[in-house]
Design an enzyme around this catalytic site. Structure first.
Site, short mmCIF file in Angstrom:
data_model
loop_
_atom_site.label_atom_id
_atom_site.label_comp_id
_atom_site.label_asym_id
_atom_site.label_seq_id
_atom_site.Cartn_x
_atom_site.Cartn_y
_atom_site.Cartn_z
N ASP A 24 86.48 -71.88 46.43
CA ASP A 24 86.72 -71.65 47.87
C ASP A 24 85.52 -71.13 48.66
OD1 ASP A 24 89.17 -72.38 46.91
OD2 ASP A 24 90.23 -70.56 47.51
N LYS A 129 93.61 -77.15 47.25
CA LYS A 129 94.74 -76.41 46.67
C LYS A 129 95.48 -75.65 47.76
CE LYS A 129 91.86 -72.44 45.29
NZ LYS A 129 92.45 -71.40 46.12
N LYS A 132 96.68 -69.75 46.06
CA LYS A 132 95.51 -68.95 45.68
C LYS A 132 94.97 -69.44 44.33
CE LYS A 132 96.19 -66.57 49.41
NZ LYS A 132 95.49 -67.06 50.62
N VAL A 157 84.93 -67.01 46.09
CA VAL A 157 85.50 -65.97 46.94
C VAL A 157 87.00 -66.22 47.09
CG1 VAL A 157 83.34 -65.64 48.18
CG2 VAL A 157 84.96 -67.32 49.06
N CYS A 162 91.57 -65.46 45.14
CA CYS A 162 91.61 -66.80 44.53
C CYS A 162 90.86 -66.89 43.21
CB CYS A 162 91.12 -67.83 45.52
SG CYS A 162 92.28 -68.02 46.89
N GLN A 202 90.73 -53.93 28.11
CA GLN A 202 91.64 -54.25 27.00
C GLN A 202 91.09 -55.39 26.13
OE1 GLN A 202 95.97 -53.89 28.05
NE2 GLN A 202 95.21 -54.15 30.14
N1 TIU Z 1 90.12 -68.01 48.55
C1 TIU Z 1 90.77 -66.85 48.69
O1 TIU Z 1 90.46 -65.86 48.04
N2 TIU Z 1 91.78 -66.81 49.67
C2 TIU Z 1 92.09 -65.69 50.37
O2 TIU Z 1 92.99 -65.73 51.21
N3 TIU Z 1 91.37 -64.57 50.13
C3 TIU Z 1 91.41 -63.39 50.78
O3 TIU Z 1 90.78 -62.43 50.33
N4 TIU Z 1 92.12 -63.29 51.89
#
Ligand code: TIU
Length: 221
Positions: A24, A129, A132, A157, A162, A202
């Site tokens: 993403d 997709k 998440k 990110v 995600c 863990q």
């Molecule tokens: N790609 C992803 O992490 N989607 C989100 O909505 N992330 C947020 O931190 N909001």
């Protein structure tokens, strides 16, 4: 077999069954005026991941190993957008609304595309997709199986949303998962740190973590 120094212990992998998953890296999360900002976040925090992610991507391309990019986005008719996701919270714009980079988080709009710095090249797979996690309601699992992959290295990110969700899904499906720590960022630095701790605690309950330099050193051989 090759070995990357990692937390909580060395990550041993077979390069021919290892792929890079770029989660993403979209304008909607990385640039002002997109989904991330509508949620109230300072999107500039994510930019630190770009340079390390470029180095990681370059090393995979040079080694001739598979790269898979994902994009969180929805169909223009919103048929894959649950009401619960659209109606959550009080964002300044909701998914599907018109923003400065086109409709927020909608497939085909400029904001939903990957930032130019990390743009896919010919031969790399791009998975759209709606959730998440990258496995839910996508062909991601089939693509990994077709490529014969067993180990996955993750960048992207945001770390705790995600990226971590997809790592957990992959771990449950039997993949060994390594997070490239500096090639991933969060709007919340404390959440990034906590996610790395959660993944590696863990005895590596979800997977491994290692900075890009240590991964590239091994890939470059
Ligand atoms: N790609 C992803 O992490 N989607 C989100 O909505 N992330 C947020 O931190 N909001």
């Amino acid at each position: 077999m090759a070995v990357i120094k990692a937390q909580p212990f060395d990550f041993t992998f077979e390069p021919s069954t290892t792929g890079l998953v770029m989660i993403d890296f979209q304008r909607d999360f990385m640039e002002p005026g997109g989904f991330g900002e509508t949620l109230g976040n300072d999107v500039s925090l994510l930019r630190a991941a770009i340079e390390p992610a470029q180095a990681l991507l370059a090393a995979f391309r040079k080694a001739g190993l598979p790269v898979i990019h994902t994009r969180e986005c929805h169909r223009p008719d919103l048929s894959d957008l649950p009401d619960a996701k659209r109606d959550r919270g009080a964002p300044s714009l909701r998914i599907g609304d018109a923003g400065p980079m086109g409709r927020i988080l909608i497939s085909g709009e400029p904001g939903a595309d990957i930032i130019p710095e990390l743009y896919p090249i010919k031969g790399e797979t791009v998975i759209d997709k709606p959730g998440k996690g990258a496995f839910y309601s996508t062909e991601f699992g089939a693509v990994l199986a077709d490529l014969g992959l067993k180990q996955l290295i993750f960048a992207g990110v945001t770390t705790e949303v995600c990226v971590q969700t997809t790592m957990r899904e992959a771990n449950d499906r039997g993949f060994d998962c390594l997070l490239a720590t500096d090639a991933s960022e969060s709007y919340f630095p404390a959440f990034k740190a906590a996610a790395i701790d959660m993944i590696t605690a863990q005895g590596g309950i979800v997977g491994w973590a290692s900075p890009v330099a240590q991964i590239v050193e091994v890939l470059d051989g």
